[in-house]
Design a protein around this motif. Structure first.
Motif, PDB file in Angstrom:
ATOM      1  N   ILE A 190       8.611 -11.206  -5.792  1.00 33.69           N
ATOM      2  CA  ILE A 190       7.666 -11.635  -6.822  1.00 33.69           C
ATOM      3  C   ILE A 190       8.386 -12.499  -7.849  1.00 33.69           C
ATOM      4  O   ILE A 190       9.351 -12.063  -8.482  1.00 33.69           O
ATOM      5  N   LYS A 191       7.939 -13.722  -7.996  1.00 34.77           N
ATOM      6  CA  LYS A 191       8.533 -14.629  -8.963  1.00 34.77           C
ATOM      7  C   LYS A 191       8.114 -14.248 -10.376  1.00 34.77           C
ATOM      8  O   LYS A 191       7.068 -13.625 -10.590  1.00 34.77           O
ATOM      9  N   LYS A 192       8.917 -14.634 -11.337  1.00 33.83           N
ATOM     10  CA  LYS A 192       8.669 -14.291 -12.730  1.00 33.83           C
ATOM     11  C   LYS A 192       7.312 -14.840 -13.173  1.00 33.83           C
ATOM     12  O   LYS A 192       6.986 -15.998 -12.956  1.00 33.83           O
ATOM     13  N   GLY A 193       6.524 -13.976 -13.788  1.00 34.53           N
ATOM     14  CA  GLY A 193       5.206 -14.372 -14.257  1.00 34.53           C
ATOM     15  C   GLY A 193       4.100 -14.205 -13.234  1.00 34.53           C
ATOM     16  O   GLY A 193       2.922 -14.374 -13.556  1.00 34.53           O
ATOM     17  N   GLU A 194       4.445 -13.861 -11.972  1.00 35.49           N
ATOM     18  CA  GLU A 194       3.458 -13.675 -10.915  1.00 35.49           C
ATOM     19  C   GLU A 194       3.186 -12.183 -10.707  1.00 35.49           C
ATOM     20  O   GLU A 194       3.957 -11.324 -11.136  1.00 35.49           O
ATOM     21  N   THR A 195       2.089 -11.894 -10.028  1.00 34.98           N
ATOM     22  CA  THR A 195       1.745 -10.501  -9.726  1.00 34.98           C
ATOM     23  C   THR A 195       1.934 -10.170  -8.251  1.00 34.98           C
ATOM     24  O   THR A 195       1.818  -9.004  -7.872  1.00 34.98           O
ATOM     25  N   HIS A 196       2.192 -11.171  -7.422  1.00 36.96           N
ATOM     26  CA  HIS A 196       2.435 -10.915  -6.008  1.00 36.96           C
ATOM     27  C   HIS A 196       3.221 -12.087  -5.434  1.00 36.96           C
ATOM     28  O   HIS A 196       3.310 -13.163  -6.039  1.00 36.96           O
ATOM     29  N   GLY A 197       3.772 -11.872  -4.274  1.00 39.60           N
ATOM     30  CA  GLY A 197       4.538 -12.916  -3.610  1.00 39.60           C
ATOM     31  C   GLY A 197       5.126 -12.394  -2.318  1.00 39.60           C
ATOM     32  O   GLY A 197       5.109 -11.190  -2.036  1.00 39.60           O
ATOM     33  N   GLY A 203       3.742  -6.734  -4.402  1.00 37.26           N
ATOM     34  CA  GLY A 203       2.748  -6.940  -5.448  1.00 37.26           C
ATOM     35  C   GLY A 203       2.897  -5.953  -6.583  1.00 37.26           C
ATOM     36  O   GLY A 203       3.472  -4.867  -6.427  1.00 37.26           O
ATOM     37  N   ILE A 204       2.388  -6.335  -7.751  1.00 32.47           N
ATOM     38  CA  ILE A 204       2.401  -5.490  -8.945  1.00 32.47           C
ATOM     39  C   ILE A 204       0.985  -5.437  -9.503  1.00 32.47           C
ATOM     40  O   ILE A 204       0.319  -6.469  -9.637  1.00 32.47           O
ATOM     41  N   GLN A 205       0.528  -4.223  -9.819  1.00 33.27           N
ATOM     42  CA  GLN A 205      -0.758  -4.051 -10.471  1.00 33.27           C
ATOM     43  C   GLN A 205      -0.643  -2.913 -11.470  1.00 33.27           C
ATOM     44  O   GLN A 205      -0.365  -1.771 -11.101  1.00 33.27           O
ATOM     45  N   ASP A 206      -0.816  -3.272 -12.731  1.00 29.35           N
ATOM     46  CA  ASP A 206      -0.675  -2.301 -13.818  1.00 29.35           C
ATOM     47  C   ASP A 206       0.708  -1.642 -13.745  1.00 29.35           C
ATOM     48  O   ASP A 206       1.711  -2.317 -13.829  1.00 29.35           O
ATOM     49  N   HIS A 207       0.737  -0.332 -13.526  1.00 30.34           N
ATOM     50  CA  HIS A 207       2.009   0.392 -13.492  1.00 30.34           C
ATOM     51  C   HIS A 207       2.495   0.655 -12.061  1.00 30.34           C
ATOM     52  O   HIS A 207       3.399   1.467 -11.856  1.00 30.34           O
ATOM     53  N   GLY A 234       6.986   1.942  -2.527  1.00 30.36           N
ATOM     54  CA  GLY A 234       6.009   2.015  -3.599  1.00 30.36           C
ATOM     55  C   GLY A 234       6.619   2.638  -4.833  1.00 30.36           C
ATOM     56  O   GLY A 234       7.404   3.598  -4.728  1.00 30.36           O
ATOM     57  N   PHE A 235       6.293   2.092  -6.006  1.00 30.48           N
ATOM     58  CA  PHE A 235       6.834   2.598  -7.269  1.00 30.48           C
ATOM     59  C   PHE A 235       5.689   2.773  -8.266  1.00 30.48           C
ATOM     60  O   PHE A 235       4.767   1.953  -8.319  1.00 30.48           O
ATOM     61  N   ALA A 236       5.776   3.831  -9.053  1.00 29.74           N
ATOM     62  CA  ALA A 236       4.810   4.098 -10.119  1.00 29.74           C
ATOM     63  C   ALA A 236       5.565   4.274 -11.425  1.00 29.74           C
ATOM     64  O   ALA A 236       6.448   5.145 -11.521  1.00 29.74           O
ATOM     65  N   GLN A 237       5.237   3.442 -12.421  1.00 32.96           N
ATOM     66  CA  GLN A 237       5.880   3.520 -13.734  1.00 32.96           C
ATOM     67  C   GLN A 237       5.160   4.584 -14.550  1.00 32.96           C
ATOM     68  O   GLN A 237       4.001   4.417 -14.938  1.00 32.96           O
ATOM     69  N   ILE A 238       5.839   5.707 -14.817  1.00 26.97           N
ATOM     70  CA  ILE A 238       5.236   6.799 -15.583  1.00 26.97           C
ATOM     71  C   ILE A 238       5.081   6.388 -17.037  1.00 26.97           C
ATOM     72  O   ILE A 238       4.030   6.552 -17.653  1.00 26.97           O
ATOM     73  N   ASP A 239       6.143   5.871 -17.614  1.00 27.07           N
ATOM     74  CA  ASP A 239       6.143   5.293 -18.952  1.00 27.07           C
ATOM     75  C   ASP A 239       7.242   4.248 -18.979  1.00 27.07           C
ATOM     76  O   ASP A 239       7.783   3.879 -17.944  1.00 27.07           O
ATOM     77  N   ARG A 240       7.589   3.755 -20.176  1.00 25.54           N
ATOM     78  CA  ARG A 240       8.571   2.672 -20.206  1.00 25.54           C
ATOM     79  C   ARG A 240       9.950   3.122 -19.771  1.00 25.54           C
ATOM     80  O   ARG A 240      10.804   2.285 -19.487  1.00 25.54           O
TER      81      ARG A 240
END
Length: 767
Positions: free
Chosen positions: A196-203, A225-229, A274-280
């Motif tokens: 995923i390139k910088k500023g993109e949500t998928h690639g 791809g990235i969606q939300d967390h 797959g990754f899930a961001q719990i918090d920062r």
């Protein structure tokens, strides 16, 4: 044990760890996690890659020019640019790392030459299970060999799944425990952020290529791809081809054949994350990786009466049957699922970083073979073998990091690792012959805890570490005794940043390799010989010392080092005449702690960006090793001859090209052990001096489209790699007699030649 049962347990364990850690989280800055951008002209194992970061040398991020030993990093861009098909290709441009791969001339029950494929990785003269191989910190299954069953470690690895490969040289058990006797190779798989390139949500990307050396095609697809967390990715690769070419031209059958035996292979590889961001500060992840390699070989060199099928009876007590069919069908699989918890908080009071990974990995090898014979009515007209090896492992790796400046600027890294493997092997015979269990099914446990301190004193960095490991080998079946032991592995290293032009470093590291179940538990009573178990085997241990310097003078960079590694209690298989359990006199085989091994050498690497877009690099490495057994010293045959590589590269905005010249010194007789009694090889063939030129180019006709082309062995040089002929290629013929198969030295030598001129082409589209 079924793989499908384990993802949920892994995720549950990680989730519990995250809840416990979240109670201590505070406000923190986040990290991007993307790989360091590598500029043109900083590629290749040959280069001194000063801007790359290693996490393997210390289990914490450090630039490779700020560690007290020699570490090299190879990126995915380099792997694809060179068209690497496997780990042997990957290390082709390394001066001190090689991958043994013998020519395939094996039989159903007699010999296994070449059946293991990419057998292992050799670092500065040691190979096999003495080199620790990791994929994302998880151990690659062991090498194993018994009779016609031969398991290489390279078939468990797919280079198209790696974002980077790190090589740490010298005894390194302080970092990861057992097997780090010669060094560590850490293969790191792709992450979603790599696509995923910088500023993109998928690639992602799609890549396809062709190689003439084995008429193979290779197709890879990756998407993230990235969606939300949430982040996710999938990568798939399929490769299919035929026999690897040599410079043999005799296409007859039997032991005089020099052309490669016809073969078909395929390799399926899948990687999902797959990754899930719990918090920062906290993240959960899960990974599934699967590889399936199949190979079918028509063993034409095994046909005739040269010894592919030896039976008792007839003149001299043996009959050499006329083999008219000899084929094999081999399959290697590796599957792993892992759950991961990651914590980062630079403002936390005690622990600023933590990583916990739990995993399950199953590895299976099945090697089937079939033969037909004519002319001997006393025997069945056919026979087959179904040989299997299995290693199922589950474990946990933990790494924590704490930083303090109260007394001295210091980073503490600490944690523990534990794994448990269930290992089994079996040789099943049908039609003719007997089934064999080389060693009883066993449980192989490895565990260790470590503490490391990285201290900064103005211009001086000091790294000290200590690790304690224990191991145990317990048979699941039978009455053989268990084997267990422990090892303590200290380390101290220092870097003196006195000036940009001259930055010396020094390191003392220790390593050990625990005995394996097949060494301690191997038991088999054959006709005239017996394998005896040895529950008293001790681990092999080593001390390594390295001093060197690196620096930069304007656009010229260099790194030079010298090293001395001292190993003791090396495990070797010995044979002698005796009796076991009151049996008649026969040849006895047993693994014992016998020899001491000493290896000395030096390593020089340079890089010069002498003009805009132009870069020259060179590297050279030398090693000398000897083993001492019962007071008798002899050369260590796994030492590679002096090797040098020189390269010239040009990069423009949309195209580039580079040339590499690889020079190998011939193996001299005074550096070879010809004594079988001390682990040598009688009548060993010596590889002569060789010089090989390889060319590579790339072109970007579109911003998102890259075309790579390679021309290898430009002048069609006939040459041999010492790592591929050592221990298997001889200089003396042997007639089929006395229970030994026939051997044609000239044919064997010609069949062991490296590949002739060959080319590759690939195209990659990024989206």
């Amino acid at each position: 044990m079924s793989l499908r049962k384990h993802p949920f347990a892994a995720i549950a364990a990680i989730t519990m760890a995250s809840i416990a850690m979240s109670a201590h989280s505070q406000t923190a800055t986040t990290e991007d996690g993307r790989p360091i951008e590598q500029s043109r002209g900083e590629r290749g194992e040959v280069d001194v890659i000063l801007k790359e970061v290693t996490v393997t040398s210390t289990r914490s991020p450090r630039k490779v020019d700020n560690v007290p030993n020699v570490v090299t990093v190879t990126t995915a861009e380099e792997i694809q640019e060179k068209g690497d098909r496997n780990i042997k290709d990957l290390f082709n441009n390394s001066v001190d790392v090689t991958v043994p791969q013998q020519t395939q001339r094996f039989s159903l029950a007699v010999g296994s030459q070449g059946r293991a494929g990419n057998e292992s990785i050799n670092i500065r003269g040691l190979q096999g299970n003495n080199v620790l191989l990791l994929v994302d910190g998880i151990r690659v299954p062991n090498a194993f060999s018994f009779g016609a069953l031969s398991v290489g470690r390279g078939n468990f690895l797919d280079v198209d799944g790696f974002r980077r490969v790190e090589v740490v040289r010298g005894p390194s058990s302080t970092q990861y425990g057992s097997d780090g006797l010669a060094g560590i190779v850490n293969f790191q798989t792709f992450n979603p952020s790599d696509f995923i390139k910088k500023g993109e949500t998928h690639g992602g990307f799609a890549r396809t290529g062709y190689s003439s050396v084995d008429t193979s095609s290779n197709t890879t697809f990756g998407y993230g791809g990235i969606q939300d967390h949430l982040q996710g990715m999938v990568l798939g690769n399929f490769q299919a081809g035929h026999q690897y070419q040599n410079q043999g031209s005799n296409n007859s059958t039997g032991i005089t054949r020099t052309a490669p035996n016809p073969a078909d292979y395929s390799n399926w590889y899948v990687l999902t994350k797959g990754f899930a961001q719990i918090d920062r500060n906290q993240k959960l992840g899960i990974t599934y990786e699967s590889q399936n390699v199949t190979q079918n070989v028509n063993n034409l060199s095994d046909l005739g009466t040269g010894g592919g099928w030896i039976s008792f009876g007839g003149p001299g007590g043996f009959t050499y049957n006329n083999v008219v069919t000899s084929t094999s069908q081999d399959k290697t699989t590796r599957n792993r699922v892992s759950g991961e918890y990651d914590f980062k908080d630079s403002g936390a009071l005690y622990v600023q970083k933590a990583n916990v990974m739990v995993y399950y990995q199953d590895a299976d090898v099945t090697q089937n073979a079939y033969q037909q014979q004519v002319g001997n009515s006393r025997l069945s007209s056919w026979r087959s073998r179904n040989n299997t090896y299995s290693q199922d492992t589950y474990g946990i790796n933990t790494t924590l990091e704490s930083n303090t400046t109260s007394i001295v600027n210091q980073r503490l890294t600490y944690g523990f690792d534990w794994s448990s493997s269930r290992i089994s092997s079996q040789l099943n015979a049908a039609g003719n012959g007997s089934s064999i269990t080389p060693a009883p099914k066993s449980t192989y446990n490895l565990g260790g805890a470590f503490l490391q301190s990285e201290m900064e004193f103005n211009q001086v960095s000091v790294i000290t570490a200590l690790r304690y490991d224990s191991y145990s080998i317990t048979p699941v079946t039978g009455s053989l005794p268990s084997n267990s032991g422990s090892a303590v592995s200290p380390r101290i290293g220092a870097i003196w940043n006195i000036a940009r032009e001259f930055r010396p470093f020094a390191n003392w590291g220790t390593g050990f390799t625990a005995p394996t179940p097949d060494q301690t538990l191997s038991y088999f009573a054959g006709s005239g010989y017996t394998n005896i178990p040895n529950p008293n085997l001790k681990p092999q241990t080593g001390n390594g010392f390295e001093v060197g310097a690196r620096g930069q003078l304007q656009q010229f960079r260099y790194q030079a080092s010298g090293y001395a590694n001292y190993y003791k209690d090396f495990i070797s298989q010995v044979n002698y005449l005796g009796s076991y359990n009151g049996s008649a006199p026969q040849t006895l085989y047993q693994f014992q702690n016998l020899s001491n091994v000493n290896i000395w050498g030096w390593d020089v690497r340079t890089d010069w960006a002498f003009a805009q877009g132009w870069q020259a690099n060179a590297a050279m490495a030398y090693s000398y090793g000897e083993q001492t057994q019962n007071g008798i010293s002899a050369p260590l045959n796994t030492i590679q001859p002096l090797r040098a590589i020189a390269g010239l590269r040009y990069d423009a905005s949309t195209w580039g090209a580079f040339a590499n010249v690889i020079w190998n010194q011939g193996k001299s007789a005074d550096r070879v052990n010809f004594n079988n009694a001390t682990g040598g090889t009688a009548n060993q063939f010596l590889s002569p001096t060789s010089t090989v030129l390889n060319l590579t180019g790339y072109w970007k006709p579109l911003k998102k489209l890259t075309i790579n082309a390679n021309l290898n062995n430009v002048f069609n040089t006939t040459y041999w790699n010492w790592s591929d002929v050592q221990g298997s290629v001889l200089t003396q013929n042997r007639a089929a007699a006395g229970g030994f198969s026939g051997y044609n030295a000239q044919a064997a030598q010609q069949s062991a030649t490296a590949a002739p001129r060959n080319w590759q082409i690939s195209a990659r589209y990024d989206f």
